[in-house]
Design an enzyme around this catalytic site. Sequence first.
Site, PDB file in Angstrom:
ATOM      1  N   HIS A  47       0.867  -1.181   0.000  1.00  0.00           N
ATOM      2  CA  HIS A  47       0.000   0.000   0.000  1.00  0.00           C
ATOM      3  C   HIS A  47       0.906   1.234   0.000  1.00  0.00           C
ATOM      4  O   HIS A  47       1.188   1.811   1.047  1.00  0.00           O
ATOM      5  CB  HIS A  47      -0.902  -0.019   1.240  1.00  0.00           C
ATOM      6  CG  HIS A  47      -1.940   1.060   1.259  1.00  0.00           C
ATOM      7  ND1 HIS A  47      -3.150   0.909   1.904  1.00  0.00           N
ATOM      8  CD2 HIS A  47      -1.973   2.305   0.734  1.00  0.00           C
ATOM      9  CE1 HIS A  47      -3.864   2.023   1.780  1.00  0.00           C
ATOM     10  NE2 HIS A  47      -3.154   2.883   1.071  1.00  0.00           N
ATOM     11  N   GLU A  98      -2.633  -1.757  -3.077  1.00  0.00           N
ATOM     12  CA  GLU A  98      -3.724  -1.006  -2.459  1.00  0.00           C
ATOM     13  C   GLU A  98      -3.414   0.481  -2.502  1.00  0.00           C
ATOM     14  O   GLU A  98      -2.255   0.887  -2.519  1.00  0.00           O
ATOM     15  CB  GLU A  98      -3.891  -1.402  -0.988  1.00  0.00           C
ATOM     16  CG  GLU A  98      -4.202  -2.850  -0.745  1.00  0.00           C
ATOM     17  CD  GLU A  98      -4.377  -3.142   0.735  1.00  0.00           C
ATOM     18  OE1 GLU A  98      -4.909  -4.224   1.036  1.00  0.00           O
ATOM     19  OE2 GLU A  98      -3.986  -2.312   1.574  1.00  0.00           O
ATOM     20  N   HIS A 124      -7.598  -5.956   7.729  1.00  0.00           N
ATOM     21  CA  HIS A 124      -7.385  -4.909   8.725  1.00  0.00           C
ATOM     22  C   HIS A 124      -7.566  -5.486  10.134  1.00  0.00           C
ATOM     23  O   HIS A 124      -8.663  -5.820  10.543  1.00  0.00           O
ATOM     24  CB  HIS A 124      -8.296  -3.699   8.540  1.00  0.00           C
ATOM     25  CG  HIS A 124      -7.641  -2.415   8.997  1.00  0.00           C
ATOM     26  ND1 HIS A 124      -7.511  -2.071  10.315  1.00  0.00           N
ATOM     27  CD2 HIS A 124      -7.045  -1.427   8.298  1.00  0.00           C
ATOM     28  CE1 HIS A 124      -6.875  -0.913  10.417  1.00  0.00           C
ATOM     29  NE2 HIS A 124      -6.576  -0.494   9.198  1.00  0.00           N
TER      30      HIS A 124
END
Length: 266
Positions: free
Chosen positions: A57, A88, A214
């Site tokens: 990410h 991401e 997450h």
Amino acid sequence: MNPFQTTGQTAERGLTALSVNLNKVALLRNTRHLGIPSVTRAAELALQGGAQGITVHPRPDERHIRAGDVYELAELLQATPHIEYNIEGNPFHNLMDFARELKRRGLPLHQCTFVPDSVEQSTSDHGWRFPEDAARLAPLIAEVHALGARVSLFMDPQPQAMAAARELGADRVELYTETFASAHGTPGGAAVLAGFTATAEAALRVGLGVNAGHDLNRANLGDFLRAVPGVQEVSIGHALVADALELGLVETVRDYQRVIHTAARR
């Protein structure tokens, strides 16, 4: 294999794929100018442990993953076409530039996960909103498809939003699991988990694939997978890297795989 036809699962039918997020490895490296720990070496160890994917990410400020990491990892994964590469990020910041450049260089990219984070956020904390975000997301979803990758939208556990995500052309949703992780083991945990079950069921009904990520960890992942149907991929970084400080990265990935295998035998 066409990326829209991949299952995102291991060769053993029905098992959720584990994609290892390497952001925290890069964060540690960036505290000094020595190049250690190596992000690419961490990827090699994760694959040695049995990971089916690598996730990064990259933020615009390069606080952890840097542009060079994105391309070096893609070059590494050229030798392992069965391993999925997931990038991401916010498609209105730097994500699309990476997708376009990977395509230009002929490097692998299997999935773009669109995340509505702001530049100053320390971590992702909410999903996309519909209909508010629909019009601006639609052309970017189409562009990623044209580049040969699938699109996963980072979403809160809201069953009513799944049809809208599918109508936009998304291939998958990544369920934002922080609320599940926070409630896990508490009196209200079952009710929160039920919301994820309902959301996954709604996603599957309209033809969306289901990812999750997450704050998932070895303690809560099994319960999540036993309750939530059809999870094709989990992306785990912070907890996995923390566990690796005790167990080593290879053994940590193997341990997460054991959790996944056990959950599949429910």
